[in-house]
Design a protein around this motif. Sequence first.
Motif, PDB file in Angstrom:
ATOM      1  N   ALA A  71       0.821  -1.215   0.000  1.00  0.00           N
ATOM      2  CA  ALA A  71       0.000   0.000   0.000  1.00  0.00           C
ATOM      3  C   ALA A  71       0.855   1.265   0.000  1.00  0.00           C
ATOM      4  N   LEU A  72       2.108   1.150   0.422  1.00  0.00           N
ATOM      5  CA  LEU A  72       2.983   2.318   0.456  1.00  0.00           C
ATOM      6  C   LEU A  72       3.262   2.870  -0.946  1.00  0.00           C
ATOM      7  N   PHE A  73       3.111   2.033  -1.970  1.00  0.00           N
ATOM      8  CA  PHE A  73       3.338   2.528  -3.332  1.00  0.00           C
ATOM      9  C   PHE A  73       2.398   3.688  -3.673  1.00  0.00           C
ATOM     10  N   ASP A  74       1.238   3.738  -3.027  1.00  0.00           N
ATOM     11  CA  ASP A  74       0.290   4.819  -3.296  1.00  0.00           C
ATOM     12  C   ASP A  74       0.818   6.172  -2.834  1.00  0.00           C
ATOM     13  N   THR A  75       1.830   6.153  -1.976  1.00  0.00           N
ATOM     14  CA  THR A  75       2.392   7.404  -1.448  1.00  0.00           C
ATOM     15  C   THR A  75       3.724   7.755  -2.095  1.00  0.00           C
ATOM     16  N   MET A  76       4.173   6.941  -3.042  1.00  0.00           N
ATOM     17  CA  MET A  76       5.510   7.113  -3.621  1.00  0.00           C
ATOM     18  C   MET A  76       5.418   7.629  -5.053  1.00  0.00           C
ATOM     19  N   PRO A  77       5.893   8.858  -5.289  1.00  0.00           N
ATOM     20  CA  PRO A  77       5.805   9.437  -6.637  1.00  0.00           C
ATOM     21  C   PRO A  77       6.767   8.775  -7.616  1.00  0.00           C
ATOM     22  N   GLY A  78       6.365   8.781  -8.892  1.00  0.00           N
ATOM     23  CA  GLY A  78       7.239   8.295  -9.956  1.00  0.00           C
ATOM     24  C   GLY A  78       7.043   6.843 -10.317  1.00  0.00           C
ATOM     25  N   LEU A  79       6.237   6.113  -9.538  1.00  0.00           N
ATOM     26  CA  LEU A  79       6.076   4.682  -9.757  1.00  0.00           C
ATOM     27  C   LEU A  79       4.660   4.305 -10.201  1.00  0.00           C
ATOM     28  N   GLU A  80       3.842   5.309 -10.497  1.00  0.00           N
ATOM     29  CA  GLU A  80       2.431   5.056 -10.763  1.00  0.00           C
ATOM     30  C   GLU A  80       2.204   4.104 -11.940  1.00  0.00           C
ATOM     31  N   LEU A  81       3.009   4.214 -12.978  1.00  0.00           N
ATOM     32  CA  LEU A  81       2.788   3.431 -14.196  1.00  0.00           C
ATOM     33  C   LEU A  81       3.674   2.192 -14.281  1.00  0.00           C
ATOM     34  N   ASP A  82       4.484   1.958 -13.251  1.00  0.00           N
ATOM     35  CA  ASP A  82       5.432   0.847 -13.268  1.00  0.00           C
ATOM     36  C   ASP A  82       4.838  -0.416 -12.642  1.00  0.00           C
ATOM     37  N   ILE A  83       5.474  -1.549 -12.954  1.00  0.00           N
ATOM     38  CA  ILE A  83       5.207  -2.793 -12.237  1.00  0.00           C
ATOM     39  C   ILE A  83       5.973  -2.726 -10.918  1.00  0.00           C
ATOM     40  N   HIS A  84       5.290  -2.847  -9.825  1.00  0.00           N
ATOM     41  CA  HIS A  84       5.885  -2.592  -8.519  1.00  0.00           C
ATOM     42  C   HIS A  84       6.749  -3.757  -8.036  1.00  0.00           C
ATOM     43  N   LYS A  85       7.889  -3.382  -7.438  1.00  0.00           N
ATOM     44  CA  LYS A  85       8.838  -4.357  -6.903  1.00  0.00           C
ATOM     45  C   LYS A  85       9.300  -3.915  -5.521  1.00  0.00           C
ATOM     46  N   ILE A  86       9.605  -4.886  -4.669  1.00  0.00           N
ATOM     47  CA  ILE A  86      10.176  -4.596  -3.351  1.00  0.00           C
ATOM     48  C   ILE A  86      11.337  -5.555  -3.102  1.00  0.00           C
ATOM     49  N   ASP A  87      12.488  -5.009  -2.725  1.00  0.00           N
ATOM     50  CA  ASP A  87      13.638  -5.815  -2.308  1.00  0.00           C
ATOM     51  C   ASP A  87      13.920  -5.558  -0.833  1.00  0.00           C
ATOM     52  N   LYS A  88      14.104  -6.620  -0.050  1.00  0.00           N
ATOM     53  CA  LYS A  88      14.626  -6.452   1.306  1.00  0.00           C
ATOM     54  C   LYS A  88      16.139  -6.431   1.213  1.00  0.00           C
ATOM     55  N   LEU A  89      16.750  -5.351   1.697  1.00  0.00           N
ATOM     56  CA  LEU A  89      18.187  -5.217   1.571  1.00  0.00           C
ATOM     57  C   LEU A  89      18.897  -6.252   2.437  1.00  0.00           C
ATOM     58  N   PRO A  90      19.882  -6.964   1.880  1.00  0.00           N
ATOM     59  CA  PRO A  90      20.587  -8.019   2.622  1.00  0.00           C
ATOM     60  C   PRO A  90      21.239  -7.484   3.896  1.00  0.00           C
TER      61      PRO A  90
END
Length: 265
Positions: A88-107
């Motif tokens: 749901a945080l993607f809704d608050t993040m500019p620039g990613l509206e038209l992208d396929i959403h991805k999340i990486d947990k940093l090692p």
Amino acid sequence: MYQRDFDYSNDIIAHKLSVVLMADSFFYSVFDVDGLLICHKSYTGIRFSDASSISPIVSDPALKHRYAMVSVVIMSGDMHQADTYDMALFDTMPGLELDIHKIDKLPGQSIYNYYGINPHQQHLLVHLFGDNGFTVYSFPFLLAAYFVGLSQPMIHINPNENTIFIYVQKDDKLHLYNAIDFKNGNDVLYFVMAAAKFAGIDPNGDTLYISGWLETNSTLYTQLDGYFQNIRLVQDVSFRLHPSAATSFKPHYYFVHFINILCGL
């Protein structure tokens, strides 16, 4: 302008493929079974939504080979970090509206990197490698993996054409990541010093690591060296180019590809 490309893959078993995606660029490197970089190819000025623009990539014979591993790294400025996993945080993040959403947990960190991949780029990757024939990572993920366990505060920068990628690590975790367009060395110096001030990095003691298209005899390196006491190009014995490659090709130029193969899981 740096010469990036070479090809010594004839009669060598191609084992792994690294792909770097930027907004208008597609780069790839081919590695043999011993981790030797044997080929690099650049496609720039690409319109991924235009079939004629991506046609040379689609018809590239090296990309039709079956690899044991295909790892793709996304390099962009539209990336955001948070300490929780929540789509749901993607809704608050500019620039990613038209992208396929991805999340990486940093090692090694309790930090998640939120980013996206252009749907046209995704379609191209699926066309080349199949739905399950590749993995995708963000540049901060690979940097965190490569520098995991490094407790000393540091800045890593990777200049590429007119964009500088800045990664700051302190207390074993990411403090800042950004990709910023620049016009000259003064811009880069300003952005790096601003990042250092924001993160509490000491230019007189902490290390500035540099990878990518920069040399110690360049004007930019000299400018940075005037402000940072500990400055160094990233050197790693595992970064090896084909022995026939010209001496003008340096392993640190291909840092992103090397860590993409070494740290892509």
